[in-house]
Write a protein that holds these residues in place. Structure first.
Motif, PDB file in Angstrom:
ATOM      1  N   LEU A  55       0.806  -1.221   0.000  1.00 22.30           N
ATOM      2  CA  LEU A  55       0.000   0.000   0.000  1.00 22.30           C
ATOM      3  C   LEU A  55       0.839   1.271   0.000  1.00 22.30           C
ATOM      4  CD1 LEU A  55      -2.785  -1.031   2.529  1.00 22.30           C
ATOM      5  CD2 LEU A  55      -2.938  -0.919   0.027  1.00 22.30           C
ATOM      6  N   ASN A  56       1.968   1.248   0.664  1.00 18.92           N
ATOM      7  CA  ASN A  56       2.803   2.446   0.785  1.00 18.92           C
ATOM      8  C   ASN A  56       3.970   2.439  -0.193  1.00 18.92           C
ATOM      9  OD1 ASN A  56       1.219   3.436   2.882  1.00 18.92           O
ATOM     10  ND2 ASN A  56       2.347   2.234   4.381  1.00 18.92           N
ATOM     11  N   VAL A  57       3.797   1.787  -1.316  1.00 20.55           N
ATOM     12  CA  VAL A  57       4.853   1.666  -2.309  1.00 20.55           C
ATOM     13  C   VAL A  57       4.502   2.526  -3.513  1.00 20.55           C
ATOM     14  CG1 VAL A  57       5.977   0.036  -3.879  1.00 20.55           C
ATOM     15  CG2 VAL A  57       5.494  -0.631  -1.538  1.00 20.55           C
ATOM     16  N   ASN A  58       5.505   3.167  -4.075  1.00 19.40           N
ATOM     17  CA  ASN A  58       5.312   4.014  -5.244  1.00 19.40           C
ATOM     18  C   ASN A  58       5.954   3.322  -6.453  1.00 19.40           C
ATOM     19  OD1 ASN A  58       5.345   5.944  -7.242  1.00 19.40           O
ATOM     20  ND2 ASN A  58       5.904   7.615  -5.872  1.00 19.40           N
ATOM     21  N   PRO A  59       5.164   2.670  -7.297  1.00 20.48           N
ATOM     22  CA  PRO A  59       5.730   1.915  -8.425  1.00 20.48           C
ATOM     23  C   PRO A  59       6.373   2.800  -9.494  1.00 20.48           C
ATOM     24  CG  PRO A  59       3.338   1.935  -8.550  1.00 20.48           C
ATOM     25  CD  PRO A  59       3.716   2.560  -7.234  1.00 20.48           C
ATOM     26  N   ARG A  60       6.190   4.124  -9.394  1.00 22.24           N
ATOM     27  CA  ARG A  60       6.843   5.036 -10.359  1.00 22.24           C
ATOM     28  C   ARG A  60       8.327   5.191 -10.059  1.00 22.24           C
ATOM     29  NH1 ARG A  60       2.282   9.384  -9.271  1.00 22.24           N
ATOM     30  NH2 ARG A  60       3.489   9.271  -7.382  1.00 22.24           N
ATOM     31  N   LEU A  61       8.736   4.810  -8.867  1.00 16.95           N
ATOM     32  CA  LEU A  61      10.129   4.990  -8.462  1.00 16.95           C
ATOM     33  C   LEU A  61      10.950   3.746  -8.759  1.00 16.95           C
ATOM     34  CD1 LEU A  61       9.625   6.785  -5.039  1.00 16.95           C
ATOM     35  CD2 LEU A  61      10.134   7.813  -7.263  1.00 16.95           C
ATOM     36  N   PRO A  62      12.178   3.951  -9.215  1.00 15.97           N
ATOM     37  CA  PRO A  62      13.062   2.814  -9.484  1.00 15.97           C
ATOM     38  C   PRO A  62      13.803   2.388  -8.226  1.00 15.97           C
ATOM     39  CG  PRO A  62      14.173   4.834 -10.036  1.00 15.97           C
ATOM     40  CD  PRO A  62      12.782   5.227  -9.593  1.00 15.97           C
ATOM     41  N   VAL A  63      14.566   1.343  -8.353  1.00 14.61           N
ATOM     42  CA  VAL A  63      15.566   0.978  -7.354  1.00 14.61           C
ATOM     43  C   VAL A  63      16.885   1.455  -7.937  1.00 14.61           C
ATOM     44  CG1 VAL A  63      16.788  -0.911  -6.227  1.00 14.61           C
ATOM     45  CG2 VAL A  63      14.301  -1.017  -6.493  1.00 14.61           C
ATOM     46  N   GLU A  64      17.543   2.370  -7.219  1.00 13.90           N
ATOM     47  CA  GLU A  64      18.842   2.852  -7.699  1.00 13.90           C
ATOM     48  C   GLU A  64      19.677   3.366  -6.544  1.00 13.90           C
ATOM     49  OE1 GLU A  64      18.808   7.283  -9.351  1.00 13.90           O
ATOM     50  OE2 GLU A  64      17.364   6.052 -10.446  1.00 13.90           O
ATOM     51  N   THR A  65      20.976   3.426  -6.789  1.00 16.02           N
ATOM     52  CA  THR A  65      21.932   3.910  -5.796  1.00 16.02           C
ATOM     53  C   THR A  65      22.573   5.184  -6.333  1.00 16.02           C
ATOM     54  OG1 THR A  65      23.682   2.552  -6.745  1.00 16.02           O
ATOM     55  CG2 THR A  65      22.422   1.595  -4.922  1.00 16.02           C
ATOM     56  N   ARG A  66      22.935   6.061  -5.415  1.00 11.73           N
ATOM     57  CA  ARG A  66      23.621   7.304  -5.784  1.00 11.73           C
ATOM     58  C   ARG A  66      24.543   7.738  -4.647  1.00 11.73           C
ATOM     59  NH1 ARG A  66      19.459  11.645  -8.610  1.00 11.73           N
ATOM     60  NH2 ARG A  66      18.487  10.202 -10.069  1.00 11.73           N
ATOM     61  N   ALA A  67      25.471   8.596  -5.007  1.00 19.81           N
ATOM     62  CA  ALA A  67      26.288   9.349  -4.048  1.00 19.81           C
ATOM     63  C   ALA A  67      27.182   8.476  -3.167  1.00 19.81           C
ATOM     64  CB  ALA A  67      25.403  10.256  -3.189  1.00 19.81           C
ATOM     65  N   LEU A  68      27.844   7.507  -3.748  1.00 24.18           N
ATOM     66  CA  LEU A  68      28.789   6.699  -2.976  1.00 24.18           C
ATOM     67  C   LEU A  68      29.970   7.566  -2.561  1.00 24.18           C
ATOM     68  CD1 LEU A  68      29.817   3.674  -2.195  1.00 24.18           C
ATOM     69  CD2 LEU A  68      31.370   4.123  -4.073  1.00 24.18           C
ATOM     70  N   ARG A  69      30.355   7.423  -1.330  1.00 28.29           N
ATOM     71  CA  ARG A  69      31.577   8.065  -0.851  1.00 28.29           C
ATOM     72  C   ARG A  69      32.184   7.193   0.222  1.00 28.29           C
ATOM     73  NH1 ARG A  69      28.781  12.934   2.561  1.00 28.29           N
ATOM     74  NH2 ARG A  69      28.072  11.573   4.176  1.00 28.29           N
ATOM     75  N   ARG A  70      33.480   7.388   0.413  1.00 24.84           N
ATOM     76  CA  ARG A  70      34.205   6.658   1.448  1.00 24.84           C
ATOM     77  C   ARG A  70      34.546   7.618   2.583  1.00 24.84           C
ATOM     78  NH1 ARG A  70      36.411   1.688   0.713  1.00 24.84           N
ATOM     79  NH2 ARG A  70      35.992   0.727  -1.287  1.00 24.84           N
ATOM     80  N   LEU A  73      10.387   7.550   4.302  1.00 22.84           N
ATOM     81  CA  LEU A  73       9.592   6.336   4.191  1.00 22.84           C
ATOM     82  C   LEU A  73       8.245   6.573   3.511  1.00 22.84           C
ATOM     83  CD1 LEU A  73      10.355   4.743   7.673  1.00 22.84           C
ATOM     84  CD2 LEU A  73      11.300   4.104   5.456  1.00 22.84           C
ATOM     85  N   ALA A  74       7.853   7.800   3.326  1.00 24.14           N
ATOM     86  CA  ALA A  74       6.592   8.130   2.640  1.00 24.14           C
ATOM     87  C   ALA A  74       6.934   8.536   1.212  1.00 24.14           C
ATOM     88  CB  ALA A  74       5.869   9.250   3.373  1.00 24.14           C
ATOM     89  N   MET A  75       6.871   7.600   0.302  1.00 18.68           N
ATOM     90  CA  MET A  75       7.336   7.821  -1.066  1.00 18.68           C
ATOM     91  C   MET A  75       6.212   8.129  -2.055  1.00 18.68           C
ATOM     92  SD  MET A  75      10.434   7.443  -0.259  1.00 18.68           S
ATOM     93  CE  MET A  75      11.224   7.646  -1.826  1.00 18.68           C
ATOM     94  N   GLU A  76       4.959   8.087  -1.605  1.00 21.57           N
ATOM     95  CA  GLU A  76       3.819   8.184  -2.513  1.00 21.57           C
ATOM     96  C   GLU A  76       3.779   9.471  -3.322  1.00 21.57           C
ATOM     97  OE1 GLU A  76       3.319   7.846   0.871  1.00 21.57           O
ATOM     98  OE2 GLU A  76       2.985   5.686   0.990  1.00 21.57           O
ATOM     99  N   ARG A  77       4.223  10.568  -2.772  1.00 19.03           N
ATOM    100  CA  ARG A  77       4.038  11.864  -3.434  1.00 19.03           C
ATOM    101  C   ARG A  77       5.035  12.152  -4.561  1.00 19.03           C
ATOM    102  NH1 ARG A  77       6.801  16.621  -1.813  1.00 19.03           N
ATOM    103  NH2 ARG A  77       8.485  16.209  -0.368  1.00 19.03           N
ATOM    104  N   TYR A  78       6.060  11.347  -4.686  1.00 17.28           N
ATOM    105  CA  TYR A  78       7.106  11.621  -5.673  1.00 17.28           C
ATOM    106  C   TYR A  78       6.763  11.020  -7.037  1.00 17.28           C
ATOM    107  CZ  TYR A  78       9.651  12.904  -1.496  1.00 17.28           C
ATOM    108  OH  TYR A  78      10.026  13.493  -0.314  1.00 17.28           O
ATOM    109  N   THR A  79       7.078  11.785  -8.084  1.00 15.10           N
ATOM    110  CA  THR A  79       6.777  11.296  -9.439  1.00 15.10           C
ATOM    111  C   THR A  79       7.941  10.534 -10.062  1.00 15.10           C
ATOM    112  OG1 THR A  79       7.455  13.417 -10.384  1.00 15.10           O
ATOM    113  CG2 THR A  79       5.106  13.130  -9.905  1.00 15.10           C
TER     114      THR A  79
END
Length: 187
Positions: free
Chosen positions: A39-54, A133-139
């Motif tokens: 119910l609280n999942v936004n299928p418009r959003l991908p699974v991705e990683t960004r901003a790796l730093r050490r 954790l509330a991802m619904e509003r993002y396109t």
């Protein structure tokens, strides 16, 4: 509580790009198997990683999924985190759920951190800090990261503004603390 050893990622994930690809694949699989109909999942959003730093022995990066934005932290050695016996690699075995594990505390760059201990047989132990954790509003992903960038900019501006006021407060507090008494108001 019995504490056990921190399990490192396999040697092939010492390469940053390999780690990012593995995390994205594992979380995409988890999305398909466990979260796709949530119910609280936004299928418009991908699974991705960004901003790796050490940062020292830590590798940190952002993970976006349809159900959360989180910071993941992987340690190159034995992390300064107590691993409860029920979260040992042996106890977790082949369990490949990537939910949110038990809360843990540790220090990073002289700053106290709170996160959730996670384990996956293909990743080893790692820490997860949920950010949104509330991802619904993002396109789309760019909107999520733009919103997070605004949060970071606001935090940085607040810290900068506080530093303008903090020197006097620190000086007064330090004098009062070290003298053991109160300062009298001067006319």
């Amino acid at each position: 509580m019995n504490h056990v050893e921190w399990q490192l990622p396999p040697v092939e994930l010492a390469d940053d790009d390999a780690l990012l690809r593995a995390v994205a694949a594992i979380y995409m699989d988890s999305y398909r198997r466990h979260f796709a109909d949530g119910l609280n999942v936004n299928p418009r959003l991908p699974v991705e990683t960004r901003a790796l730093r050490r940062i020292g022995p830590w590798r940190l990066f952002l993970l976006l999924t349809p159900w959360m934005l989180a910071r993941l932290l992987f340690h190159d050695g034995t992390a300064p985190i107590d691993v409860p016996a029920e979260w040992s690699a042996a106890t977790r075995g082949a369990s490949d759920d990537v939910g949110i594990g038990p809360a843990v505390s540790f220090t990073l760059m002289e700053s106290a951190q709170k996160a959730h201990l996670n384990h996956h047989p293909l990743l080893g132990h790692y820490a997860l800090q949920p950010l949104v954790l509330a991802m619904e509003r993002y396109t789309d992903a760019d909107e999520v990261f733009a919103a997070w960038d605004t949060v970071i900019r606001t935090r940085d501006e607040n810290m900068k503004r506080m530093n303008k006021h903090c020197p006097m407060q620190k000086e007064i507090s330090r004098r009062e603390f070290l003298s053991g008494g109160r300062r009298r108001a001067q006319d």
